[in-house]
Design a protein around this motif. Structure first.
Motif, PDB file in Angstrom:
ATOM      1  N   GLY A  65      70.027  22.141  31.272  1.00  0.00           N
ATOM      2  CA  GLY A  65      69.521  22.788  32.481  1.00  0.00           C
ATOM      3  C   GLY A  65      69.595  24.293  32.381  1.00  0.00           C
ATOM      4  O   GLY A  65      70.202  24.857  31.459  1.00  0.00           O
ATOM      5  N   TRP A  70      70.487   9.302  32.774  1.00  0.00           N
ATOM      6  CA  TRP A  70      69.673   8.926  33.925  1.00  0.00           C
ATOM      7  C   TRP A  70      70.278   7.725  34.637  1.00  0.00           C
ATOM      8  O   TRP A  70      71.021   6.934  34.049  1.00  0.00           O
ATOM      9  CB  TRP A  70      68.252   8.591  33.475  1.00  0.00           C
ATOM     10  N   GLU A 107      72.470  14.111  34.568  1.00  0.00           N
ATOM     11  CA  GLU A 107      72.977  15.259  33.812  1.00  0.00           C
ATOM     12  C   GLU A 107      72.131  15.442  32.562  1.00  0.00           C
ATOM     13  O   GLU A 107      71.614  14.471  31.993  1.00  0.00           O
ATOM     14  CB  GLU A 107      74.437  15.016  33.433  1.00  0.00           C
ATOM     15  N   GLY A 108      71.985  16.684  32.144  1.00  0.00           N
ATOM     16  CA  GLY A 108      71.236  16.990  30.940  1.00  0.00           C
ATOM     17  C   GLY A 108      71.092  18.481  30.787  1.00  0.00           C
ATOM     18  O   GLY A 108      71.680  19.263  31.551  1.00  0.00           O
ATOM     19  N   LYS A 144      80.083  14.829  27.297  1.00  0.00           N
ATOM     20  CA  LYS A 144      79.068  15.875  27.245  1.00  0.00           C
ATOM     21  C   LYS A 144      79.537  17.013  26.359  1.00  0.00           C
ATOM     22  O   LYS A 144      80.729  17.189  26.104  1.00  0.00           O
ATOM     23  CB  LYS A 144      78.788  16.394  28.653  1.00  0.00           C
ATOM     24  N   TRP A 163      72.998  13.768  43.406  1.00  0.00           N
ATOM     25  CA  TRP A 163      74.046  13.588  42.416  1.00  0.00           C
ATOM     26  C   TRP A 163      74.968  14.811  42.401  1.00  0.00           C
ATOM     27  O   TRP A 163      74.522  15.943  42.268  1.00  0.00           O
ATOM     28  CB  TRP A 163      73.450  13.348  41.035  1.00  0.00           C
ATOM     29  N   GLY A 205      74.153  22.397  33.381  1.00  0.00           N
ATOM     30  CA  GLY A 205      73.734  21.181  32.700  1.00  0.00           C
ATOM     31  C   GLY A 205      73.862  21.281  31.194  1.00  0.00           C
ATOM     32  O   GLY A 205      73.512  22.307  30.600  1.00  0.00           O
ATOM     33  N   ARG A 236      78.117  16.474  40.411  1.00  0.00           N
ATOM     34  CA  ARG A 236      78.780  16.448  39.112  1.00  0.00           C
ATOM     35  C   ARG A 236      80.107  17.210  39.182  1.00  0.00           C
ATOM     36  O   ARG A 236      80.195  18.256  39.828  1.00  0.00           O
ATOM     37  CB  ARG A 236      77.886  17.038  38.020  1.00  0.00           C
ATOM     38  N   SER A 271      69.916  13.409  27.639  1.00  0.00           N
ATOM     39  CA  SER A 271      70.284  13.492  29.051  1.00  0.00           C
ATOM     40  C   SER A 271      70.679  12.102  29.546  1.00  0.00           C
ATOM     41  O   SER A 271      70.466  11.090  28.872  1.00  0.00           O
ATOM     42  CB  SER A 271      69.126  14.044  29.882  1.00  0.00           C
ATOM     43  N   ASN A 328      72.524  25.975  35.763  1.00  0.00           N
ATOM     44  CA  ASN A 328      73.116  24.976  36.656  1.00  0.00           C
ATOM     45  C   ASN A 328      74.266  24.221  36.002  1.00  0.00           C
ATOM     46  O   ASN A 328      74.772  23.238  36.565  1.00  0.00           O
ATOM     47  CB  ASN A 328      72.049  23.980  37.137  1.00  0.00           C
TER      48      ASN A 328
END
Length: 463
Positions: free
Chosen positions: A184, A166, A181-182, A212, A234, A189, A236, A164, A187
């Motif tokens: 999820g 940070w 982001e990571g 990603k 945040w 992610g 995205r 992810s 959602n």
């Protein structure tokens, strides 16, 4: 006359008296009077400063003539950068050692006086090493650091345990961390490979581009994403559905810091430039029909011209070129031809000089750093190449205080390098870091001190 080891000595030159005032001290300024009748007594005051004189720091001084109106003043220094403004001067101090500031004054009555003011400049102290994220996960194999104009720090880094991305902000004392982001649930992610950071220098708003995808991240096809912080949250966005291998993010100062992402669809694929025209709206163009691959950080100049370096494979060799995108016109300037194409960190130096540092080099490689005097058109540019260190495996570059600053990792050893008054590199060892990781360096504008983020003992760290 010496007050403390860092205060300035007073020289008597041609009957002129020079005095150093200690910034915020409340005691009356001392004037050393000349022994000869009719001489001009000058008081030199240090403005907005206190304590030792630290290399790369911008110090401000003011000269006052006792009982005389000043007609003209001329400032000079034996090293460092001088920015005169009549009776005041801003002097960006050189590297540690002895340095002198000279002043020549002509008064309205026709008197003249001159003298030299000597300093003991000390090395810039680095903050003690600290972990940005103290959690149990492995973090920081990739990180990127930047500062805004108020001196607040911004870092993005990977959480390597959970793949992810940070963000961490620093107020000068402590760090605050947030997930960008990571993986999820419902959602959108996904896993993140790496990210790059750009910060609006005035508002401090962070902008992030990242790659990603899903599947085996060593071989997965990844696409480029974008995120920014809006009202504490945040946001995205999808940028382009194409496969991305190399990418960079820059903010256009000529268009209210509009984000632009430059990327290559694969190692030898089509180059693309994506511009954010509105929230969640991107305009993507391919500025060249040639098969160019991005190989450097992208930078805008003040006019909005976008600069980046590409490579193109030809008969087993790699041809590198500086590309300058002015509006819709792409201009080129050839650089070196070699068998490899490492990533290049870039930074602006004064007078339209673009510095480009190779991320890694062969032992004893000569052209580790490019100094490109960018011309208009780009084909009229000139370049000089130089060495940096005998060998290193990963690096990053910044520029401030009149000189370049580099972070160099060689195996598990990390060093900070900068140049002395003669242009030779000097190195400060920062300790051990994680092998196979890449450091990032930035200079805090409020005090001129360079800081780095890197991975140490499996933790993203700051120094």
């Amino acid at each position: 006359m010496v007050w403390k080891k860092w205060t300035s000595r007073i020289l008597m030159v041609g009957g002129l008296s020079l005095l150093a005032a200690c910034g915020s001290e409340s005691r009356p300024a001392e004037v050393i009077h000349s022994q000869a009748a009719g001489d001009v007594a000058l008081l030199i005051e240090r403005e907005d400063g206190a304590g030792p004189y630290v290399e790369s720091t911008a110090e401000r001084f003011r000269v006052v003539a006792s009982g005389e109106a000043i007609k003209s003043v001329r400032w000079s220094a034996n090293a460092g950068a001088v920015e005169p403004a009549a009776e005041r001067v801003t002097w960006t101090l050189p590297t540690a050692g002895s340095a002198s500031l000279s002043v020549f004054v002509e008064t309205e009555s026709g008197k003249t006086a001159e003298g030299a003011f000597h300093f003991n400049v000390v090395a810039a102290p680095l903050a003690s090493s600290s972990a940005i994220d103290t959690g149990p996960d492995v973090t920081g194999s990739s990180c990127d650091i930047a500062f805004d104009s108020t001196g607040n720090g911004h870092v993005i880094y990977t959480n390597d345990t959970h793949n992810s991305l940070w963000y961490a902000s620093w107020d000068g004392t402590s760090w605050t961390r947030e997930l960008i982001e990571g993986p999820g649930f419902n959602n959108g992610g996904v896993f993140v490979v790496k990210g790059v950071l750009a910060v609006d220098p005035v508002t401090g708003t962070p902008h992030v581009a990242y790659s990603k995808g899903t599947g085996s991240l060593a071989t997965a096809t990844t696409r480029v994403g974008y995120a920014t912080r809006v009202n504490g949250t945040w946001v995205r966005e999808e940028v382009d559905a194409a496969v991305v291998m190399r990418f960079s993010l820059a903010l256009n100062p000529a268009q209210a810091q509009r984000p632009v992402i430059v990327f290559s669809t694969n190692s030898t694929g089509t180059l693309k430039v994506a511009t954010r025209t509105a929230a969640n709206t991107w305009s993507t163009v391919s500025p060249s029909a040639a098969s160019l691959s991005l190989t450097s950080d992208a930078l805008f100049d003040a006019t909005g011209a976008l600069h980046f370096i590409t490579h193109q494979n030809a008969s087993g060799y790699v041809n590198q070129s500086l590309q300058v995108l002015r509006g819709s016109t792409l201009e080129s300037f050839p650089l070196k031809t070699s068998t490899t194409a490492p990533w290049l960190a870039t930074a602006w130096a004064p007078d339209s000089h673009l510095l480009a540092l190779s991320n890694n080099i062969s032992e004893g490689e000569w052209n580790a750093i490019e100094d490109i005097a960018v011309g208009t058109p780009a084909a009229s540019s000139t370049r000089r190449v130089s060495t940096v260190d005998y060998k290193y495996a990963s690096s990053d570059l910044a520029y401030g205080g009149g000189k370049p600053v580099v972070a160099l990792r060689n195996g598990t050893a990390l060093a900070l390098g900068t140049t002395d008054a003669q242009g030779f590199w000097t190195y400060t060892q920062l300790g051990t870091v994680q092998d196979s990781s890449r450091p990032s360096v930035a200079i805090r504008p409020t005090d001129g001190v360079p800081h780095v983020c890197y991975q140490r003992d499996g933790k993203v760290s700051f120094q």
